[in-house]
Write a protein that holds these residues in place. Sequence first.
Motif, PDB file in Angstrom:
ATOM      1  N   GLY A 175      45.681  48.347  51.489  1.00  0.00           N
ATOM      2  CA  GLY A 175      45.288  46.942  51.625  1.00  0.00           C
ATOM      3  C   GLY A 175      43.989  46.802  52.403  1.00  0.00           C
ATOM      4  O   GLY A 175      43.084  46.068  52.002  1.00  0.00           O
ATOM      5  N   GLY A 176      43.882  47.519  53.502  1.00  0.00           N
ATOM      6  CA  GLY A 176      42.662  47.481  54.310  1.00  0.00           C
ATOM      7  C   GLY A 176      41.458  48.008  53.556  1.00  0.00           C
ATOM      8  O   GLY A 176      40.359  47.448  53.643  1.00  0.00           O
ATOM      9  N   ALA A 177      41.655  49.074  52.780  1.00  0.00           N
ATOM     10  CA  ALA A 177      40.552  49.637  51.998  1.00  0.00           C
ATOM     11  C   ALA A 177      40.079  48.651  50.927  1.00  0.00           C
ATOM     12  O   ALA A 177      38.872  48.505  50.701  1.00  0.00           O
ATOM     13  N   LEU A 178      41.016  47.962  50.287  1.00  0.00           N
ATOM     14  CA  LEU A 178      40.631  46.975  49.276  1.00  0.00           C
ATOM     15  C   LEU A 178      39.904  45.795  49.902  1.00  0.00           C
ATOM     16  O   LEU A 178      38.926  45.289  49.340  1.00  0.00           O
ATOM     17  N   ARG A 238      28.699  41.475  51.346  1.00  0.00           N
ATOM     18  CA  ARG A 238      27.467  41.778  52.086  1.00  0.00           C
ATOM     19  C   ARG A 238      26.328  42.134  51.126  1.00  0.00           C
ATOM     20  O   ARG A 238      25.197  41.677  51.298  1.00  0.00           O
ATOM     21  N   GLN A 239      26.635  42.954  50.116  1.00  0.00           N
ATOM     22  CA  GLN A 239      25.605  43.357  49.146  1.00  0.00           C
ATOM     23  C   GLN A 239      25.008  42.148  48.427  1.00  0.00           C
ATOM     24  O   GLN A 239      23.823  42.135  48.108  1.00  0.00           O
ATOM     25  N   LYS A 240      25.818  41.148  48.166  1.00  0.00           N
ATOM     26  CA  LYS A 240      25.349  39.959  47.455  1.00  0.00           C
ATOM     27  C   LYS A 240      24.783  38.897  48.392  1.00  0.00           C
ATOM     28  O   LYS A 240      24.309  37.870  47.944  1.00  0.00           O
ATOM     29  N   GLY A 241      24.859  39.137  49.694  1.00  0.00           N
ATOM     30  CA  GLY A 241      24.336  38.188  50.660  1.00  0.00           C
ATOM     31  C   GLY A 241      25.259  37.002  50.906  1.00  0.00           C
ATOM     32  O   GLY A 241      24.813  35.973  51.402  1.00  0.00           O
ATOM     33  N   TYR A 242      26.532  37.142  50.577  1.00  0.00           N
ATOM     34  CA  TYR A 242      27.505  36.085  50.840  1.00  0.00           C
ATOM     35  C   TYR A 242      27.938  36.172  52.297  1.00  0.00           C
ATOM     36  O   TYR A 242      28.162  37.255  52.818  1.00  0.00           O
ATOM     37  N   GLY A 243      28.110  35.035  52.919  1.00  0.00           N
ATOM     38  CA  GLY A 243      28.436  35.021  54.338  1.00  0.00           C
ATOM     39  C   GLY A 243      29.909  35.031  54.669  1.00  0.00           C
ATOM     40  O   GLY A 243      30.274  35.234  55.815  1.00  0.00           O
ATOM     41  N   VAL A 244      30.777  34.829  53.664  1.00  0.00           N
ATOM     42  CA  VAL A 244      32.187  34.603  53.964  1.00  0.00           C
ATOM     43  C   VAL A 244      33.071  35.213  52.877  1.00  0.00           C
ATOM     44  O   VAL A 244      32.711  35.213  51.703  1.00  0.00           O
ATOM     45  N   VAL A 245      34.239  35.696  53.290  1.00  0.00           N
ATOM     46  CA  VAL A 245      35.334  36.050  52.387  1.00  0.00           C
ATOM     47  C   VAL A 245      36.514  35.216  52.831  1.00  0.00           C
ATOM     48  O   VAL A 245      36.821  35.152  54.027  1.00  0.00           O
ATOM     49  N   THR A 246      37.163  34.531  51.885  1.00  0.00           N
ATOM     50  CA  THR A 246      38.283  33.658  52.231  1.00  0.00           C
ATOM     51  C   THR A 246      39.518  34.020  51.401  1.00  0.00           C
ATOM     52  O   THR A 246      39.423  34.677  50.362  1.00  0.00           O
ATOM     53  N   LEU A 247      40.663  33.579  51.887  1.00  0.00           N
ATOM     54  CA  LEU A 247      41.919  33.730  51.161  1.00  0.00           C
ATOM     55  C   LEU A 247      42.924  32.732  51.705  1.00  0.00           C
ATOM     56  O   LEU A 247      42.746  32.172  52.777  1.00  0.00           O
ATOM     57  N   GLN A 304      54.989  32.621  55.295  1.00  0.00           N
ATOM     58  CA  GLN A 304      56.046  33.566  55.613  1.00  0.00           C
ATOM     59  C   GLN A 304      55.601  35.031  55.551  1.00  0.00           C
ATOM     60  O   GLN A 304      56.363  35.915  55.900  1.00  0.00           O
ATOM     61  N   ARG A 305      54.359  35.309  55.174  1.00  0.00           N
ATOM     62  CA  ARG A 305      53.893  36.686  54.942  1.00  0.00           C
ATOM     63  C   ARG A 305      53.304  37.298  56.210  1.00  0.00           C
ATOM     64  O   ARG A 305      52.133  37.604  56.306  1.00  0.00           O
ATOM     65  N   PHE A 306      54.161  37.512  57.195  1.00  0.00           N
ATOM     66  CA  PHE A 306      53.724  37.949  58.521  1.00  0.00           C
ATOM     67  C   PHE A 306      53.016  39.299  58.517  1.00  0.00           C
ATOM     68  O   PHE A 306      52.029  39.480  59.239  1.00  0.00           O
ATOM     69  N   ASP A 307      53.486  40.255  57.723  1.00  0.00           N
ATOM     70  CA  ASP A 307      52.818  41.558  57.670  1.00  0.00           C
ATOM     71  C   ASP A 307      51.406  41.418  57.115  1.00  0.00           C
ATOM     72  O   ASP A 307      50.467  42.049  57.612  1.00  0.00           O
ATOM     73  N   ALA A 308      51.248  40.584  56.101  1.00  0.00           N
ATOM     74  CA  ALA A 308      49.914  40.342  55.551  1.00  0.00           C
ATOM     75  C   ALA A 308      49.023  39.675  56.589  1.00  0.00           C
ATOM     76  O   ALA A 308      47.857  40.044  56.748  1.00  0.00           O
ATOM     77  N   TYR A 320      45.308  40.723  57.979  1.00  0.00           N
ATOM     78  CA  TYR A 320      44.138  39.846  57.902  1.00  0.00           C
ATOM     79  C   TYR A 320      43.527  39.630  59.282  1.00  0.00           C
ATOM     80  O   TYR A 320      42.303  39.676  59.442  1.00  0.00           O
ATOM     81  N   LEU A 321      44.353  39.393  60.269  1.00  0.00           N
ATOM     82  CA  LEU A 321      43.839  39.186  61.628  1.00  0.00           C
ATOM     83  C   LEU A 321      43.194  40.463  62.164  1.00  0.00           C
ATOM     84  O   LEU A 321      42.135  40.414  62.799  1.00  0.00           O
ATOM     85  N   ASN A 322      43.801  41.615  61.881  1.00  0.00           N
ATOM     86  CA  ASN A 322      43.217  42.889  62.314  1.00  0.00           C
ATOM     87  C   ASN A 322      41.887  43.169  61.617  1.00  0.00           C
ATOM     88  O   ASN A 322      41.044  43.887  62.163  1.00  0.00           O
ATOM     89  N   LYS A 323      41.676  42.601  60.438  1.00  0.00           N
ATOM     90  CA  LYS A 323      40.425  42.770  59.700  1.00  0.00           C
ATOM     91  C   LYS A 323      39.397  41.699  60.055  1.00  0.00           C
ATOM     92  O   LYS A 323      38.334  41.640  59.450  1.00  0.00           O
ATOM     93  N   GLY A 324      39.723  40.846  61.025  1.00  0.00           N
ATOM     94  CA  GLY A 324      38.735  39.884  61.512  1.00  0.00           C
ATOM     95  C   GLY A 324      38.808  38.498  60.917  1.00  0.00           C
ATOM     96  O   GLY A 324      37.969  37.654  61.228  1.00  0.00           O
ATOM     97  N   PHE A 325      39.780  38.238  60.050  1.00  0.00           N
ATOM     98  CA  PHE A 325      39.945  36.878  59.533  1.00  0.00           C
ATOM     99  C   PHE A 325      40.406  35.969  60.664  1.00  0.00           C
ATOM    100  O   PHE A 325      41.060  36.417  61.607  1.00  0.00           O
ATOM    101  N   THR A 326      40.070  34.699  60.559  1.00  0.00           N
ATOM    102  CA  THR A 326      40.598  33.687  61.467  1.00  0.00           C
ATOM    103  C   THR A 326      41.362  32.665  60.634  1.00  0.00           C
ATOM    104  O   THR A 326      41.108  32.507  59.439  1.00  0.00           O
TER     105      THR A 326
END
Length: 140
Positions: A90-93, A102-111, A116-120, A124-130
């Motif tokens: 999951g982290g690699a993807l 980054r390659q395309k110059g986009y500033g954000v990734v969202t989801l 209820q998906r606590f493991d997910a 996400y939080l460990n990967k820097g999402f807020t």
Amino acid sequence: MEIRIAQTDQDIRKCWKVIHELRPHLEEASFLALIREMMQEGYQLAFIEGDNGYADAAIGFRYLQFTYNGKHFYIDDLSTLPEARGKGHGGALLDHVFDLARQKGYGVVTLDSGHQRFDAHRLYLNKGFTIASHHFSKMV
């Protein structure tokens, strides 16, 4: 760990099991046609193939542009088979999509993620999402 972009019908079919794990309402008989239609709308499907010849993990994403955050990739789907969890797929993807952004110059990734998906959420939080908003929907 090789990340591949699904381009052929065979590649898409390899992702059925892992996407169905996340989206159990989908039907296998219509899966290929659904993904092909979504691809015409900009959806991309990346996956990590397991030893069994099928995807152990997959991520589906697309380009969007909004007034509030500009050009970005939106992640529709991220799923790992239960037997393949804990291997960093999951982290690699996610990192793959971050690199593309980054390659395309986009500033954000969202989801969006089910509450209820606590493991997910931990990933996400460990990967820097807020947690930036609440997502609302209404069936009409």
